[in-house]
Write an enzyme that holds these catalytic residues in place. Structure first.
Site, mmCIF file in Angstrom:
data_model
loop_
_atom_site.group_PDB
_atom_site.id
_atom_site.type_symbol
_atom_site.label_atom_id
_atom_site.label_comp_id
_atom_site.label_asym_id
_atom_site.label_seq_id
_atom_site.Cartn_x
_atom_site.Cartn_y
_atom_site.Cartn_z
ATOM 1 N N ARG A 68 -9.415 30.585 32.964
ATOM 2 C CA ARG A 68 -10.313 31.735 32.729
ATOM 3 C C ARG A 68 -11.794 31.390 32.886
ATOM 4 N NH1 ARG A 68 -8.111 36.348 29.758
ATOM 5 N NH2 ARG A 68 -10.270 36.988 29.577
ATOM 6 N N LYS A 181 7.645 23.443 29.127
ATOM 7 C CA LYS A 181 8.228 23.990 27.925
ATOM 8 C C LYS A 181 7.129 24.588 27.056
ATOM 9 C CE LYS A 181 8.513 21.080 24.255
ATOM 10 N NZ LYS A 181 7.265 20.466 23.823
ATOM 11 N N HIS A 211 9.453 16.189 30.187
ATOM 12 C CA HIS A 211 8.848 14.932 30.636
ATOM 13 C C HIS A 211 9.616 13.697 30.164
ATOM 14 C CE1 HIS A 211 6.852 14.922 26.676
ATOM 15 N NE2 HIS A 211 6.564 13.661 26.881
ATOM 16 N N LYS A 215 10.657 9.478 32.048
ATOM 17 C CA LYS A 215 10.375 8.137 31.513
ATOM 18 C C LYS A 215 11.322 7.150 32.184
ATOM 19 C CE LYS A 215 8.769 9.972 27.083
ATOM 20 N NZ LYS A 215 7.372 9.632 26.874
ATOM 21 N N GLU A 249 6.901 9.855 15.939
ATOM 22 C CA GLU A 249 5.502 9.881 16.387
ATOM 23 C C GLU A 249 4.588 9.528 15.229
ATOM 24 O OE1 GLU A 249 4.409 12.977 19.344
ATOM 25 O OE2 GLU A 249 5.854 14.137 18.191
ATOM 26 N N ASP A 268 10.227 22.036 19.298
ATOM 27 C CA ASP A 268 9.272 21.167 19.994
ATOM 28 C C ASP A 268 9.941 19.926 20.580
ATOM 29 O OD1 ASP A 268 6.526 20.611 20.706
ATOM 30 O OD2 ASP A 268 6.567 18.988 19.231
ATOM 31 N N HIS A 273 13.875 17.478 24.528
ATOM 32 C CA HIS A 273 13.866 16.023 24.714
ATOM 33 C C HIS A 273 15.075 15.319 24.083
ATOM 34 C CE1 HIS A 273 9.911 17.043 25.952
ATOM 35 N NE2 HIS A 273 9.302 16.908 24.793
ATOM 36 N N LYS A 372 6.822 14.018 13.134
ATOM 37 C CA LYS A 372 5.411 13.671 13.333
ATOM 38 C C LYS A 372 4.973 12.851 12.123
ATOM 39 C CE LYS A 372 4.132 16.953 16.666
ATOM 40 N NZ LYS A 372 3.949 16.194 17.898
HETATM 41 C C1 BG6 Z 1 5.820 17.176 23.648
HETATM 42 C C2 BG6 Z 1 5.677 17.826 22.305
HETATM 43 O O1 BG6 Z 1 6.792 17.828 24.420
HETATM 44 O O2 BG6 Z 1 6.193 15.815 23.479
HETATM 45 C C3 BG6 Z 1 4.658 17.094 21.471
HETATM 46 O O3 BG6 Z 1 5.263 19.179 22.469
HETATM 47 C C4 BG6 Z 1 5.003 15.624 21.385
HETATM 48 O O4 BG6 Z 1 4.563 17.654 20.175
HETATM 49 C C5 BG6 Z 1 5.250 15.045 22.768
HETATM 50 O O5 BG6 Z 1 3.921 14.970 20.767
HETATM 51 C C6 BG6 Z 1 5.774 13.636 22.674
HETATM 52 O O6 BG6 Z 1 5.778 13.061 23.942
HETATM 53 P P1 BG6 Z 1 5.690 11.499 24.126
HETATM 54 O O7 BG6 Z 1 5.852 11.294 25.587
HETATM 55 O O8 BG6 Z 1 4.369 11.062 23.599
HETATM 56 O O9 BG6 Z 1 6.809 10.909 23.321
#
Ligand code: BG6
Length: 532
Positions: A68, A181, A211, A215, A249, A268, A273, A372
């Site tokens: 934007r 996502k 993602h 990895k 995390e 999330d 994942h 987290k």
């Molecule tokens: C994302 C989540 O998909 O993956 C985040 O939305 C999370 O909340 C992240 O922190 C973790 O990814 P990675 O690659 O750091 O383990």
């Protein structure tokens, strides 16, 4: 107790596969929606830059940022450069590489909710593609935007002529969409979104990104399983007692409170994942590594997962982080984070006990946990084998403090310190073997690290995946039915939790390994979480 054997695994033939680089991507313009947002700044610019550094981008690769803000090309280029320095170590940013890339970076301001917004993009693309041969004028549309923009973009791409549906995957120039996502908020919305996307585009044009699949160590799971005769025959309930998948995390919600309040940890991290990690661990080996063969097998696993809620029995726990200490620094609790309700019940941690009802895995629990603000950033898959029938007690005594011979554990370290560890039992040297002399066994670890074996930095997931899109390889992307079956697994749990808010939210102090209830989830089966 375990000690580490220094056995180094090195490739047996030169040169290491990781150094024989991949083919470079097709020429294309990457139209990045959400170009000033978090994902672009933290991950995507750096991935583009690294691909350029490795000469994996075609000379006719262009980046067209769209958002934007009314920025000029120059201001956007400055923003990209600044983000590169923020998201990486200075020493990795080579100014010559940036110089080569800079002139191929452009920006178009647009309101993506309005059809008129797309006019500016059409014009910029026409100018960018003017000197590119028609067959090379490929377009990659990257959706790094909040979910409310998915629908208007999907509708407007064909309407504005930017990207028509292409039924034949060999048509050139190609038009591909990369969708981030969350893909839907639940099964219903995911199905609606899939329907819209597939009514407008062919499946082969759509790359749903998770993602974690990019990895390196996650991809290695399939190679490890199919390429090692000493493990594949053991990959079943006869030999494996349980599997623990952890994605811990250290960070909190990092200013994403608004999104996270609505999502919570299951949407999330689990729906995508963690279920993907589970599917790759548990799937049958596909006939070929073609995208559809791999995805067919993953879907079969997701379909075989037993419902997590049966009557009042729930095979999952949830909790939220309270203030605590991470790396010696006091950090606030979740409820004190910006944009989070002071009485929020959103879970930031969950642990699930998943059973897979098929012949290979019946009765083998897969425990999944993610949170987290945990003690350490760590993602791993730990496969624990049955304790052998000859406990060796009476033949070999036990090291002090040991309850019994420990099971073998195979640990796939996904991050950090990527590698594989095999834990096994060994006789303590110097102790006698004879029964009467009380000789001892203990656990030792045999380690393989990518760093040692290949001596290269592993490419970040986004870099691998972006190149895959440019090459048209969808193996590491999720197909529409995978997304739906993921929601099939998590929806009943989310519904149950949302209709039964806890009277008191269970908490865990930031900087710890999670709540007490997660320990109880394993204790009922006679297991304990690994504390790496
Ligand atoms: C994302 C989540 O998909 O993956 C985040 O939305 C999370 O909340 C992240 O922190 C973790 O990814 P990675 O690659 O750091 O383990």
């Amino acid at each position: 107790m375990s000690s580490t054997l220094s056995i180094r695994a090195v490739p047996s033939g030169p040169p290491p596969a990781s150094i024989r680089r991949r083919q470079y991507g097709d020429p294309c313009t990457m139209v990045l929606f959400g170009a000033t947002g978090d994902l672009a700044r933290k991950k995507l610019f750096l991935s583009v830059f690294d691909l350029e550094k490795k000469r994996l981008l075609h000379k006719n690769f262009f980046l067209l940022g769209v958002d934007r803000q009314p920025l000029t090309d120059g201001a956007f280029r400055d923003l990209v450069r600044e983000a590169l320095y923020q998201s990486s170590d200075r020493k990795f940013i080579d100014e010559d590489v940036w110089h080569n890339l800079r002139g191929r970076v452009f920006y178009a301001p647009a309101d993506l909710t309005q059809p008129e917004g797309y006019g500016a993009i059409v014009e910029r693309l026409a100018a960018i593609e003017r000197d590119v041969g028609e067959a090379e004028a490929n377009r990659l549309f990257y959706f790094a935007v909040p979910p409310f923009l998915f629908e208007p973009i999907v509708r407007n791409l064909p309407a504005s002529g930017l990207a028509p549906r292409l039924d034949d995957p060999t048509t050139r120039p190609w038009r591909r969409l990369v969708v981030e996502k969350p893909f839907g908020h639940d099964l219903k919305t995911a199905l609606a979104l899939n329907a819209l996307v597939l009514e407008t585009f062919a499946e082969h044009q759509v790359y749903r990104i998770d993602h974690y699949l990019g990895k390196e160590t996650v991809q290695n799971m399939l190679v490890f399983r199919s390429g090692n005769a000493i493990f594949e025959p053991l990959w079943n309930r006869q030999h494996i007692s349980h599997v623990q998948i952890t994605a811990a995390e250290e960070v909190g919600v990092e200013g994403r409170g608004q999104y996270y309040e609505r999502a919570g940890v299951v949407r999330d991290m689990f729906q995508n994942h963690l279920l993907q990690l589970l599917a790759l661990t548990a799937m049958e080996l596909p006939t070929t590594l073609s995208p559809n063969d791999v995805r067919d097998e993953k879907v079969k696993v997701l379909r075989a997962i037993r419902p997590l809620v049966a009557g009042e029995r729930v095979s999952a726990v949830r909790a939220q982080y309270a203030p605590g200490v991470v790396r010696g620094k006091a950090v606030p609790g979740y409820r004190d984070e910006p944009h989070v309700a002071p009485d929020s019940t959103t879970p930031t941690y969950a642990a699930l006990r998943v059973l897979i009802d098929n012949g290979r895995w019946r009765g083998v629990p897969f425990y999944l946990r993610s949170g987290k603000r945990m003690a350490k950033r760590l993602t791993e898959i730990a496969v624990t084998f049955h304790v052998p029938p000859y406990l060796m007690e009476g033949v070999v005594g036990l090291a002090p403090g040991r309850q019994g011979v420990a099971p073998n554990v195979l640990i796939f370290r996904i991050q950090p310190d990527e590698g594989i560890t095999l834990r096994f039992e060994a006789k303590v040297p110097g102790t006698a073997l004879a029964l009467t002399e009380g000789s001892e066994a203990t656990s030792v670890d045999m380690d393989f690290t990518y760093d040692d074996a290949f001596g290269v930095h592993l490419p970040p997931a986004y870099e691998t995946l972006l190149l895959d899109v440019m090459l048209g390889d969808a193996t590491l992307f999720t197909r529409s039915d995978e997304v739906s079956f993921g929601w099939h697994v998590t929806d009943p749990l989310l519904d149950h939790w949302e209709s039964h808010p806890p009277e008191r939210v269970e908490t865990y102090a930031a900087g710890t390994w999670g709540p007490a209830s997660a320990d109880a989830l394993l204790q009922q089966d006679g297991f304990r979480w690994r504390e790496p």
